[in-house]
Design an enzyme around this catalytic site. Structure first.
Site, mmCIF file in Angstrom:
data_model
loop_
_atom_site.group_PDB
_atom_site.id
_atom_site.type_symbol
_atom_site.label_atom_id
_atom_site.label_comp_id
_atom_site.label_asym_id
_atom_site.label_seq_id
_atom_site.Cartn_x
_atom_site.Cartn_y
_atom_site.Cartn_z
ATOM 1 N NE ARG A 1 -1.306 2.625 2.659
ATOM 2 C CZ ARG A 1 -0.795 3.779 3.066
ATOM 3 N NH1 ARG A 1 -0.764 4.829 2.249
ATOM 4 N NH2 ARG A 1 -0.270 3.914 4.276
ATOM 5 C CG ASP A 2 3.619 4.140 2.909
ATOM 6 O OD1 ASP A 2 3.559 5.052 2.080
ATOM 7 O OD2 ASP A 2 4.283 4.221 3.954
ATOM 8 C CG HIS B 1 5.352 4.658 8.843
ATOM 9 N ND1 HIS B 1 4.400 3.816 8.314
ATOM 10 C CD2 HIS B 1 5.923 5.261 7.778
ATOM 11 C CE1 HIS B 1 4.410 3.913 6.996
ATOM 12 N NE2 HIS B 1 5.323 4.788 6.643
ATOM 13 C CG HIS C 1 9.345 7.670 5.245
ATOM 14 N ND1 HIS C 1 8.589 8.434 4.409
ATOM 15 C CD2 HIS C 1 8.573 6.595 5.559
ATOM 16 C CE1 HIS C 1 7.411 7.857 4.219
ATOM 17 N NE2 HIS C 1 7.364 6.753 4.913
ATOM 18 C CB CYS D 1 10.529 10.554 0.201
ATOM 19 S SG CYS D 1 9.949 11.898 1.234
ATOM 20 C CG ASN E 1 7.599 3.243 3.365
ATOM 21 O OD1 ASN E 1 7.166 3.934 4.278
ATOM 22 N ND2 ASN E 1 6.942 3.069 2.223
HETATM 23 MG MG MG Z 1 5.648 5.475 4.600
#
Ligand code: MG
Length: 313
Positions: free
Chosen positions: A13-14, A213, A215, A246, A255
């Site tokens: 997803r992300d 979470h 990055h 990003c 991520n």
């Molecule tokens: Mg993310």
């Protein structure tokens, strides 16, 4: 006793949402490719896997046909469907309705610590987004659907700079009041360093169910993660292969990579096993490689590169 760490896999997803090359597939293929990826990640032993988002396909074509992804999971792999948590992102009540029609049992909601970020990202103030989240969460919970919350820009915002911890705490507390089961704190633009991880996390109540979470935009994600674990965090979001650039820094890493995280965790004897299921890092690499080949992507994960070089021998 080994300390348990739960890994939430966000690649499908992300990760894919932020991969421009994933836009061009026809809807049927898009659903098939994403379902196969989600299945491969779950088969690798991950319990929490993000599977999609019920957002407007004209805005985010990468997440189109999420209903189809869920239907493929339910029909082809009921074993996984009943033993894993497949999370779908829901931005509003319409999204919740679609998610529930598609059989979703686990949804995520999101907001950010700054009005400037929210206005640009979701065209809402913090206050308005909290009221939408309150409605979504209460309806979801009534229907027996679990809700996870994401707070973006916890360490810094691309428009307003460093974040005041009080803002992140205020929003997290609200989400928990509404009934989300966990809040994932995001370093959306990858500006955190371990000392700032402490500064922010120490302000939060120790008994709150929090995840992190990070990055890897500036190479500090894994260090930040370790510091968060030292501060008592037990849930970490990561993405297979480090998928997902990003969106606020062209060409930069997004991520934290699941493989890199697992290498560190297993090497330090943290436990990622749930029941009989242990996460298999090689199988995460294999799942990421299928996507990378399909989309002609270079995956930023360091472990993945090393794994790939070893395969060629
Ligand atoms: Mg993310």
């Amino acid at each position: 006793m080994a300390v348990d760490i739960r890994v939430v896999e966000v690649g499908a997803r992300d990760g894919l949402q932020n991969e421009p090359s994933f836009k061009s597939l026809p809807e049927e293929n898009l659903a098939r490719v994403r379902a196969d990826f989600v299945i491969a990640l779950a088969d690798a032993g991950i319990i929490d896997v993000e599977a999609g988002a019920f957002v407007r396909p004209d805005k985010i074509p990468q997440m189109a046909a999420t209903d189809k992804v869920l239907s493929l999971l339910q029909s082809e792999r009921p074993d996984l469907w009943n033993t894993r948590r497949f999370w779908v992102l829901v931005p509003n009540m319409k999204g919740l309705e679609l998610a529930m029609q598609a059989g979703a049992k686990h949804i995520s909601v999101f907001t950010a610590t700054s009005n400037a970020f929210n206005e640009r990202n979701i065209k809402m103030s913090i206050e308005d987004s909290l009221s939408v989240i309150a409605d979504i969460t209460s309806s979801a919970k009534e229907a027996g659907v679990e809700v996870r919350g994401y707070v973006s820009t916890v360490w810094g915002c691309p428009y307003t700079g460093d974040t005041d911890p009080k803002k992140a705490i205020f929003i997290t507390e609200k989400l928990l009041e509404y009934g989300v089961s966990e809040v994932s704190l995001g370093d959306t633009i990858g500006v955190a360093t371990p000392n700032r991880v402490n500064t922010i996390l120490r302000e939060f109540q120790k008994d709150w169910p929090l995840a992190v979470h990070f990055h890897d935009t500036r190479g500090t994600a894994i260090a930040n993660c370790l510091r968060a674990i030292d501060e008592g965090i037990r849930v970490v979001d990561s993405s297979a292969g480090g998928l997902g650039g990003c969106p606020y820094a062209k060409g930069a890493s997004g991520n934290l990579a699941t493989e890199d995280l697992l290498y560190m965790l297993h090497g330090m004897e943290y436990n990622t096993r749930v029941g009989n299921t242990r996460i298999d890092t090689d199988r995460i690499c294999e799942a990421g490689e299928v996507i990378a080949e399909r989309l002609q992507l270079h995956l930023p994960s360091r472990f993945h590169s090393a794994w790939k070089a070893a395969q060629r021998k």
